[in-house]
Design a protein around this motif. Structure first.
Motif, PDB file in Angstrom:
ATOM      1  N   ILE A  22       3.513  12.497  -0.360  1.00  0.00           N
ATOM      2  CA  ILE A  22       2.410  11.552  -0.141  1.00  0.00           C
ATOM      3  C   ILE A  22       1.988  10.975  -1.487  1.00  0.00           C
ATOM      4  O   ILE A  22       1.677  11.725  -2.416  1.00  0.00           O
ATOM      5  N   MET A  23       1.981   9.663  -1.582  1.00  0.00           N
ATOM      6  CA  MET A  23       1.638   9.032  -2.855  1.00  0.00           C
ATOM      7  C   MET A  23       0.428   8.102  -2.727  1.00  0.00           C
ATOM      8  O   MET A  23       0.377   7.250  -1.856  1.00  0.00           O
ATOM      9  N   ASP A  24      -0.523   8.282  -3.617  1.00  0.00           N
ATOM     10  CA  ASP A  24      -1.612   7.318  -3.771  1.00  0.00           C
ATOM     11  C   ASP A  24      -1.055   6.181  -4.629  1.00  0.00           C
ATOM     12  O   ASP A  24      -0.864   6.340  -5.833  1.00  0.00           O
ATOM     13  N   GLY A  25      -0.769   5.061  -3.962  1.00  0.00           N
ATOM     14  CA  GLY A  25      -0.288   3.883  -4.682  1.00  0.00           C
ATOM     15  C   GLY A  25      -1.389   2.835  -4.724  1.00  0.00           C
ATOM     16  O   GLY A  25      -1.132   1.637  -4.815  1.00  0.00           O
ATOM     17  N   ILE A  26      -2.627   3.324  -4.653  1.00  0.00           N
ATOM     18  CA  ILE A  26      -3.777   2.418  -4.489  1.00  0.00           C
ATOM     19  C   ILE A  26      -3.827   1.363  -5.583  1.00  0.00           C
ATOM     20  O   ILE A  26      -4.142   0.207  -5.331  1.00  0.00           O
ATOM     21  N   THR A  27      -3.482   1.774  -6.822  1.00  0.00           N
ATOM     22  CA  THR A  27      -3.562   0.796  -7.923  1.00  0.00           C
ATOM     23  C   THR A  27      -2.197   0.492  -8.527  1.00  0.00           C
ATOM     24  O   THR A  27      -2.113   0.035  -9.667  1.00  0.00           O
ATOM     25  N   SER A  28      -1.134   0.750  -7.762  1.00  0.00           N
ATOM     26  CA  SER A  28       0.188   0.325  -8.241  1.00  0.00           C
ATOM     27  C   SER A  28       0.838  -0.663  -7.272  1.00  0.00           C
ATOM     28  O   SER A  28       1.404  -1.671  -7.708  1.00  0.00           O
ATOM     29  N   VAL A  29       0.706  -0.413  -5.979  1.00  0.00           N
ATOM     30  CA  VAL A  29       1.360  -1.283  -4.994  1.00  0.00           C
ATOM     31  C   VAL A  29       0.854  -2.727  -5.135  1.00  0.00           C
ATOM     32  O   VAL A  29      -0.346  -2.968  -5.102  1.00  0.00           O
ATOM     33  N   GLY A  30       1.757  -3.651  -5.322  1.00  0.00           N
ATOM     34  CA  GLY A  30       1.387  -5.060  -5.481  1.00  0.00           C
ATOM     35  C   GLY A  30       1.270  -5.466  -6.938  1.00  0.00           C
ATOM     36  O   GLY A  30       1.134  -6.653  -7.244  1.00  0.00           O
ATOM     37  N   GLY A  31       1.334  -4.480  -7.853  1.00  0.00           N
ATOM     38  CA  GLY A  31       1.194  -4.803  -9.276  1.00  0.00           C
ATOM     39  C   GLY A  31       2.244  -4.121 -10.136  1.00  0.00           C
ATOM     40  O   GLY A  31       2.477  -4.528 -11.267  1.00  0.00           O
ATOM     41  N   ASP A  32       2.841  -3.088  -9.600  1.00  0.00           N
ATOM     42  CA  ASP A  32       3.889  -2.404 -10.354  1.00  0.00           C
ATOM     43  C   ASP A  32       4.993  -2.012  -9.375  1.00  0.00           C
ATOM     44  O   ASP A  32       4.837  -2.143  -8.159  1.00  0.00           O
ATOM     45  N   GLU A  33       6.080  -1.546  -9.903  1.00  0.00           N
ATOM     46  CA  GLU A  33       7.235  -1.239  -9.072  1.00  0.00           C
ATOM     47  C   GLU A  33       6.955  -0.019  -8.177  1.00  0.00           C
ATOM     48  O   GLU A  33       6.595   1.052  -8.678  1.00  0.00           O
ATOM     49  N   VAL A  34       7.126  -0.207  -6.882  1.00  0.00           N
ATOM     50  CA  VAL A  34       7.024   0.897  -5.928  1.00  0.00           C
ATOM     51  C   VAL A  34       8.210   0.750  -4.969  1.00  0.00           C
ATOM     52  O   VAL A  34       8.395  -0.313  -4.367  1.00  0.00           O
ATOM     53  N   ARG A  35       9.013   1.778  -4.859  1.00  0.00           N
ATOM     54  CA  ARG A  35      10.196   1.726  -3.978  1.00  0.00           C
ATOM     55  C   ARG A  35      10.230   2.982  -3.128  1.00  0.00           C
ATOM     56  O   ARG A  35      11.029   3.886  -3.353  1.00  0.00           O
ATOM     57  N   MET A  36       9.336   3.010  -2.150  1.00  0.00           N
ATOM     58  CA  MET A  36       9.205   4.195  -1.287  1.00  0.00           C
ATOM     59  C   MET A  36      10.534   4.698  -0.747  1.00  0.00           C
ATOM     60  O   MET A  36      10.864   5.870  -0.894  1.00  0.00           O
ATOM     61  N   ASP A  37      11.252   3.804  -0.082  1.00  0.00           N
ATOM     62  CA  ASP A  37      12.470   4.238   0.604  1.00  0.00           C
ATOM     63  C   ASP A  37      13.503   4.744  -0.399  1.00  0.00           C
ATOM     64  O   ASP A  37      14.126   5.781  -0.192  1.00  0.00           O
ATOM     65  N   GLU A  38      13.645   4.012  -1.494  1.00  0.00           N
ATOM     66  CA  GLU A  38      14.647   4.381  -2.501  1.00  0.00           C
ATOM     67  C   GLU A  38      14.262   5.676  -3.220  1.00  0.00           C
ATOM     68  O   GLU A  38      15.110   6.526  -3.489  1.00  0.00           O
ATOM     69  N   TRP A  39      12.974   5.820  -3.520  1.00  0.00           N
ATOM     70  CA  TRP A  39      12.523   6.990  -4.277  1.00  0.00           C
ATOM     71  C   TRP A  39      12.347   8.241  -3.413  1.00  0.00           C
ATOM     72  O   TRP A  39      12.266   9.345  -3.931  1.00  0.00           O
ATOM     73  N   GLY A  40      12.230   8.037  -2.101  1.00  0.00           N
ATOM     74  CA  GLY A  40      11.981   9.184  -1.224  1.00  0.00           C
ATOM     75  C   GLY A  40      10.512   9.538  -1.077  1.00  0.00           C
ATOM     76  O   GLY A  40      10.154  10.709  -0.970  1.00  0.00           O
ATOM     77  N   ILE A  41       9.671   8.517  -1.074  1.00  0.00           N
ATOM     78  CA  ILE A  41       8.235   8.717  -0.807  1.00  0.00           C
ATOM     79  C   ILE A  41       8.038   8.547   0.702  1.00  0.00           C
ATOM     80  O   ILE A  41       8.460   7.544   1.267  1.00  0.00           O
ATOM     81  N   ASP A  42       7.396   9.512   1.346  1.00  0.00           N
ATOM     82  CA  ASP A  42       7.247   9.436   2.804  1.00  0.00           C
ATOM     83  C   ASP A  42       6.010   8.669   3.246  1.00  0.00           C
ATOM     84  O   ASP A  42       6.026   7.976   4.255  1.00  0.00           O
ATOM     85  N   VAL A  43       4.928   8.845   2.517  1.00  0.00           N
ATOM     86  CA  VAL A  43       3.667   8.206   2.887  1.00  0.00           C
ATOM     87  C   VAL A  43       3.049   7.650   1.607  1.00  0.00           C
ATOM     88  O   VAL A  43       2.985   8.347   0.591  1.00  0.00           O
ATOM     89  N   ALA A  44       2.590   6.399   1.650  1.00  0.00           N
ATOM     90  CA  ALA A  44       1.917   5.837   0.473  1.00  0.00           C
ATOM     91  C   ALA A  44       0.738   4.990   0.928  1.00  0.00           C
ATOM     92  O   ALA A  44       0.724   4.462   2.038  1.00  0.00           O
ATOM     93  N   VAL A  45      -0.240   4.903   0.051  1.00  0.00           N
ATOM     94  CA  VAL A  45      -1.512   4.247   0.376  1.00  0.00           C
ATOM     95  C   VAL A  45      -1.797   3.162  -0.642  1.00  0.00           C
ATOM     96  O   VAL A  45      -1.545   3.346  -1.837  1.00  0.00           O
ATOM     97  N   VAL A  46      -2.337   2.036  -0.178  1.00  0.00           N
ATOM     98  CA  VAL A  46      -2.821   1.007  -1.109  1.00  0.00           C
ATOM     99  C   VAL A  46      -4.216   0.558  -0.691  1.00  0.00           C
ATOM    100  O   VAL A  46      -4.552   0.603   0.496  1.00  0.00           O
ATOM    101  N   GLY A  47      -5.021   0.154  -1.646  1.00  0.00           N
ATOM    102  CA  GLY A  47      -6.341  -0.410  -1.371  1.00  0.00           C
ATOM    103  C   GLY A  47      -6.285  -1.918  -1.517  1.00  0.00           C
ATOM    104  O   GLY A  47      -5.526  -2.444  -2.340  1.00  0.00           O
ATOM    105  N   SER A  48      -7.096  -2.607  -0.714  1.00  0.00           N
ATOM    106  CA  SER A  48      -7.056  -4.077  -0.716  1.00  0.00           C
ATOM    107  C   SER A  48      -7.543  -4.699  -2.017  1.00  0.00           C
ATOM    108  O   SER A  48      -7.140  -5.801  -2.387  1.00  0.00           O
TER     109      SER A  48
END
Lengths: 373, 373
Positions: A159-185
């Motif tokens: 489970i990854m808190d991607g609240i301040t990375s998703v949309g601004g930095d590289e996030v590759r859930m499927d490739e990295w093997g992250i099952d659950v990730a969260v972002v804030g609007s």
């Protein structure tokens, strides 16, 4: 009320005029085709930002609601490892403790994660791990790919808190093997606060637990999302704003956007170093400086209110201080979302102006501007 | 996208232009004095609508989040009685079951609550009761004062869903003996959806349980509210809108507002009766028709899409259908929030026009307009 402030904090961020316009509309029914179209667009447009083809849940609530929904919905585990090297890692531990046993891996705020300790914890029978990708409280980027790799060795849910990375930095859930990730609007996506999106890979459902708060039950959100609806009344204006923010990202292109965030972060660090300031995070071979927020040690003899108070009053620019025990010891510049080169230069100039008066820095603006190109 | 629709549903409701303007502003920091002023105003202005001098928590989330926060935060009980005579009563039962044993008092949707059964359940060892004041799924107003009176005899905690009554009908928590009540932003208050306010009397804290979801822990909200802040990032634009909606209520005066809601409801019922339509709720000596939404049986031979579809396409007016097993059997007209006499007359006229073509009603508009004065 002051209305011309510039927000340079790690969220909520300044809104693009188009996003404000999108939000400023008469109410529509959340059960209408119009709303469903907005929802469908959001659901699909956000997947590439997570780097996933999995399910998407969108909760009307803050990033914390998203973190708790992720932990609680997939809490069919006897123990969860929580990586804590900042305020939001600590929050994950507090949330986790409400649902299962937590192996709380504490690292000093500002220091890097020791991957050896992560492996040790997983080897000791944790069935899940939760960690913060980009820790805004300290300005560090934790090694998501490496953490997930270790977790996968032990078949643990990631489970990854991607609240301040998703949309601004590289996030590759499927490739990295992250099952659950969260972002804030209200962070890198650049929309107003009030929505949390959770991305869920197929594997996570093996960990689904019905002992989840009714409002935070991701199964209900994902089920309703199939027909582009939400289980409970959504915050309609925030969805309209979110969709517009995602359209802006699509126009910029996610690769360009990530490169812009990285360039802004590099320029901020080059400025700080040339100004004689010290970056706060202590990196190791696996960690990096955050590309969405820069945390800098407060120069000796400068009080929080001298810097941030004056910046606000004189320049109408708001930056962040340190949280909890870091209050007064660091200051943090957010450079995420729809922030422009103009906004960043104005912020660095204003900080430099204020600190120069106190002989606390050397002029360093040109170095930053050179980096910005 | 269609943008000139008129919403006449039991929430979200049409927004007043002033509320749209208030929401349409650049982002401010949620830790700023500006935000604190907005929060403080909301916190204080909402108390008279609940009829309380107790604590106020404001959650960024839907009314359901507020219902769950209320039940979960005060779940130190071995059994809770849940009164269910509609969709939202049923929801309370589902939520309650996640925290404690539920004595689920089911009454047929549309029928009234049998107070004898309520007393019986409480006498059997329930330590709390949860009920819906105004059940929008069936258009009935449940007897809040009477239910609370019985509960007090047994020292039970009283939790009330006032989501669609607070701000539009009489609610007197302190006087009636209601310990916890919930309201949603998008109903009688007339703001956009996305906030839930919970009012809490002193006595409720005796029932506080730490086994509450982190995001829905009312103690955290109330503690932060002392300094006019929220524990997690709030949906800032929705707070700006909420404050403006409360200012509008203050200008109208809560007594006038309640009288307006009652008059609109009476006019709708007079119209329905004169048109030869049948109201859906089956009243008993303790219940009343809702003053915020009117539920009417669908005339024989009229399909849901004939009425609601045509109304939407021809007139741009959205009303609600029945939920779950009531789908197609009833239609519901919301007349809550900042709805005007003009909106109501337009809605009744349009419905009458459509049903007259099918010979399903008699002309009845003048009776309604007479009632409206």
């Amino acid at each position: 009320m002051v209305r011309d402030d510039l927000l340079m904090i790690p969220g909520p961020v300044k809104l693009h005029e188009r996003i404000i316009k999108a939000m400023s509309s008469q109410m529509i029914s959340h059960r209408s085709r119009d709303f469903e179209e907005v929802f469908e667009y959001c659901k699909n447009a956000i997947k590439p930002l997570f780097g996933t083809s999995g399910d998407i849940a969108i909760i009307s609530g803050s990033g914390t609601a998203g973190m708790e929904a992720a932990v609680a919905s997939f809490s069919k585990v006897k123990k969860i490892t929580v990586v804590d090297n900042g305020k939001f890692g600590e929050r994950f531990a507090k949330i986790g403790a409400r649902y299962t046993e937590v192996d709380h891996l504490r690292f000093e705020w500002g220091s890097s994660v020791d991957l050896g300790k992560v492996e040790e914890s997983l080897a000791n029978g944790s069935e899940a791990i939760a960690f913060v990708h980009n820790e805004t409280s300290t300005g560090i980027l934790n090694p998501a790919r490496e953490i997930a790799k270790i977790a996968r060795k032990y078949d643990a849910l990631v489970i990854m808190d991607g609240i301040t990375s998703v949309g601004g930095d590289e996030v590759r859930m499927d490739e990295w093997g992250i099952d659950v990730a969260v972002v804030g609007s209200q962070k890198c996506i650049g929309a107003p606060p009030g929505l949390a999106a959770v991305a869920i890979n197929e594997r996570a459902w093996d960990f689904y637990s019905e002992s989840v708060p009714y409002y935070l039950d991701l199964r209900a959100y994902v089920k309703k999302a199939e027909s582009n609806q939400t289980p409970y009344t959504p915050a309609v204006p925030l969805f309209l704003a979110f969709a517009e923010a995602l359209r802006i990202i699509e126009e910029e292109g996610i690769e360009n956007r990530i490169e812009r965030h990285r360039k802004f972060a590099r320029a901020t660090r080059v400025w700080a170093e040339n100004a004689g300031l010290e970056l706060f995070p202590a990196l190791n071979e696996h960690s990096s400086y955050s590309n969405t927020v820069t945390a800098i040690k407060m120069p000796d003899g400068i009080a929080d209110r001298d810097l941030r108070g004056t910046l606000r009053e004189e320049y109408g620019i708001t930056i962040s201080g340190g949280q909890e025990h870091l209050k007064g010891r660091i200051f943090r510049i957010g450079h995420m979302g729809n922030v422009t080169k103009r906004d960043l230069v104005a912020t660095l100039s204003a900080i430099e102006d204020i600190l120069l008066r106190k002989n606390a820095v050397k002029p360093a603006l040109h170095a930053a501007m050179e980096e910005l190109g």
